[in-house]
Write an enzyme that holds these catalytic residues in place. Sequence first.
Site, PDB file in Angstrom:
ATOM      1  N   LYS A  65      -4.532  10.287   4.047  1.00 38.64           N
ATOM      2  CA  LYS A  65      -4.709   9.761   5.411  1.00 38.64           C
ATOM      3  C   LYS A  65      -3.818  10.575   6.337  1.00 38.64           C
ATOM      4  O   LYS A  65      -2.617  10.743   6.062  1.00 38.64           O
ATOM      5  CB  LYS A  65      -4.300   8.287   5.521  1.00 38.64           C
ATOM      6  CG  LYS A  65      -5.162   7.330   4.695  1.00 38.64           C
ATOM      7  CD  LYS A  65      -4.637   7.166   3.315  1.00 38.64           C
ATOM      8  CE  LYS A  65      -5.368   6.066   2.573  1.00 38.64           C
ATOM      9  NZ  LYS A  65      -5.541   6.319   1.158  1.00 38.64           N
ATOM     10  N   HIS A 101      -8.578  10.968  -0.236  1.00 40.92           N
ATOM     11  CA  HIS A 101      -7.864   9.696  -0.271  1.00 40.92           C
ATOM     12  C   HIS A 101      -6.583   9.833   0.564  1.00 40.92           C
ATOM     13  O   HIS A 101      -5.875   8.860   0.814  1.00 40.92           O
ATOM     14  CB  HIS A 101      -7.549   9.301  -1.713  1.00 40.92           C
ATOM     15  CG  HIS A 101      -7.081   7.893  -1.867  1.00 40.92           C
ATOM     16  ND1 HIS A 101      -5.758   7.559  -2.068  1.00 40.92           N
ATOM     17  CD2 HIS A 101      -7.753   6.722  -1.817  1.00 40.92           C
ATOM     18  CE1 HIS A 101      -5.643   6.245  -2.146  1.00 40.92           C
ATOM     19  NE2 HIS A 101      -6.834   5.708  -1.995  1.00 40.92           N
ATOM     20  N   HIS A 137       0.811  -1.220   0.000  1.00 41.83           N
ATOM     21  CA  HIS A 137       0.000   0.000   0.000  1.00 41.83           C
ATOM     22  C   HIS A 137       0.841   1.266   0.000  1.00 41.83           C
ATOM     23  O   HIS A 137       0.330   2.374  -0.178  1.00 41.83           O
ATOM     24  CB  HIS A 137      -0.908  -0.036   1.240  1.00 41.83           C
ATOM     25  CG  HIS A 137      -2.147   0.770   1.092  1.00 41.83           C
ATOM     26  ND1 HIS A 137      -2.494   1.787   1.943  1.00 41.83           N
ATOM     27  CD2 HIS A 137      -3.124   0.723   0.161  1.00 41.83           C
ATOM     28  CE1 HIS A 137      -3.628   2.323   1.559  1.00 41.83           C
ATOM     29  NE2 HIS A 137      -4.040   1.697   0.483  1.00 41.83           N
ATOM     30  N   LYS A 188       3.139   4.369  -0.978  1.00 43.80           N
ATOM     31  CA  LYS A 188       3.170   5.230  -2.156  1.00 43.80           C
ATOM     32  C   LYS A 188       4.379   6.155  -2.031  1.00 43.80           C
ATOM     33  O   LYS A 188       4.369   7.106  -1.252  1.00 43.80           O
ATOM     34  CB  LYS A 188       1.853   6.005  -2.269  1.00 43.80           C
ATOM     35  CG  LYS A 188       0.694   5.028  -2.523  1.00 43.80           C
ATOM     36  CD  LYS A 188      -0.664   5.614  -2.338  1.00 43.80           C
ATOM     37  CE  LYS A 188      -1.731   4.573  -2.634  1.00 43.80           C
ATOM     38  NZ  LYS A 188      -1.817   3.522  -1.603  1.00 43.80           N
TER      39      LYS A 188
END
Length: 612
Positions: free
Chosen positions: A498, A496, A267, A269
């Site tokens: 966090k 999107h 996950h 990025k």
Amino acid sequence: MTSQEGNYGKWTISSSDESEEEKPQLDKPSASLLPHTRQGATGQPQYTCSEARKAAHRRKLEPVKFSTTDSVSEASPCKRQKSGSQEDLGWCLSSSEDELPRELQQEQSKASRVKEEKGPPSPRDHAARGAGPHSPPTSHGLPEEEDEQETSREGQDVWDLLDKGNPFQFYLTRVSGIKPKYNTAALHIKDILSPLFGTLVSSAQFNYCFDVDWLVKQYPPEFRKKPVLLVHGDKREAKAHLVAEAKPYGNVTLCQAKLDIAFGTHHTKMMLLLYEEGLRVVIHTSNLIREDWHQKTQGIWLSPLYPRIVHGTHRSGESATRFKADLISYLAAYNAAPLKEWIDTIQEHDLSETNVYLIASTPGRFQGNQKDNWGHFRLRKLLKEHASPIPKAESWPVIGQFSSIGSMGADESKWLCSEFKESLVTLGRESRTLGSAVPLHLIYPSVENVRTSLEGYPAGGSLPYSIQTAEKQNWLHSYFHKWSADASGRSNAMPHIKTYMRASPDFSQIAWFLVTSANLSKAAWGALEKNGTQLMIRSYELGVLFLPSAFGLDSFKVKQKFFSGSSQEPAASFPVPYDLPPELYGDRDRPWIWNIPYVKAPDTHGNMWVPS
């Protein structure tokens, strides 16, 4: 068939769905994973993606127009149910309820190939515009080529951004369809890959979802043949699909991250950008697909340009935050040959100017000192060692903001308000466990937030909270607050991003701020096992922690407007990207749940949401 009743009304679930939940089938591929054209015969996205994003993609290609007549029974094969306590919103389970995102469904699992967050085209996509009489309005639409120009900046602007002495280097992505003033200091991926940032030699892209054709086009023409490494977590059919996507590009190579624990995802990025002039690290929250850089709220941290260490100077190139060692440790955890070359490259550069801390998750079961290296225990250790104790800290709320939610257990004591919150409330070595007294505010978009967003209901495709998970944890929703971001002009750009932080009682200061890929899930942050002696983490995640002590401060003032360059505000005011204090859900608000219909009110494109 069995009937269930809960706060979301009365549901009928077929026995086959129950058996899916009882018997996890690891890595069972989704039907859309086989190689196909950009849209494919069935109108699927060309890259592998979650059921939630596929539903959004379908609804953009074939919108279901809002009608005052009760049309859901014709529009959807799902069973019509009484709406119970849902204010007659007309919700029902979709037929795809058994295909759920793996990160979120640890206990109800489905194929771990099913993904949490991949994207539909926006309303401005050519295919959506060509879908006939039900096409969404194009009031803020442009041809795609113009649109891409609109979302990347002029060269001098980019240079000014980097040169302005912004101490945090925390940015948002540009958003189409909002006032230009709210994009003045925001970045598109084309800006990040611009020659103004450096003369590219090679790059590595760590991510969850890749549209390879689109990604290659984001590099300037002069850099499109430079080596690119894609670090991914795809397996089996999905991996074969990615290999096929990359095959036409001789400069693109793949590195598969090992995922040995069920329902884990890659996950993280991050971009590693090696230039003739040095090295840059970019840690962000966007998938490498057009939709994630178009009309969503996303976060980016840009490192300084790290110079190469001059031979013979014996400098370590380490920062006060140990960023270099931590980044190397993170890359070493992959145990992958292509990343060993990048570790060597990082070793050769001077990262001493870094003023943030790295917080990573890697899959595994960790005991003893190793427990403190990853996940929420890593956050706990850093807050203990580098955060300053605050008088009356029990009145400083913790804020968590995320786009996806895992299974939290039967009540708050199982994980959220025990081990996880204990990490979040740590402040200095003297921290006593007053966790129970500290307010906890969780920000997650409501149905109304999604309905009134720029994308309309399809924005919910990247908010993959399922009815199955939600119904098992109704207690959680009392913590929920609406998405509101007037401070950055992004109230209608669904998050999107966090973020997690600790705010003062009046929300004018923060004790720390974290931007990360990690959603609210045990898979992302880790959960204790073996009577608290072992931390188990399923996924790879990455974020950066801003601590006032690294900036010579006791706390950060909160910047009142994200993009203002006001001389009245100190340079060290932190740009929180949404509104404080957050607003608690009202009595009629419900968290967005992707796999039930919304048919009683139209979205901003005049459509309903029928996910199946």
